[in-house]
Scaffold this motif. Structure first.
Motif: not given
Length: 62
Positions: A16-27, A39-47
């Motif tokens: 609930x706290x993470x979704x209320x403020x939003x989270x950016x995940x990169x890697x 193999x190269x994997x780039x991850x960019x996600x906004x939750x």
């Protein structure tokens, strides 16, 4: 131990706290053998949650 270290947080409260403020995940992950990138994997996600103040980026589905 301090009081903060002993405090237990339920998974639902954390989400609930993470979704209320939003989270950016990169890697970046690279699988390399003998200095050759295989193999190269780039991850960019906004939750984030979506409501009237923050509308969905894809518009209204009908």
């Amino acid at each position: 131990m301090t009081v903060v270290e002993r405090r237990e947080v339920a998974l639902v409260d954390l989400l609930d706290r993470l979704l209320a403020g939003g989270v950016v995940v990169t890697g970046d992950i690279t699988l390399r053998i003998a200095d050759v990138d295989l193999v190269r994997i780039d991850l960019n996600a906004l939750i984030s949650s979506v409501n009237e103040q923050v509308p969905a980026p894809w518009g209204e589905l009908t």
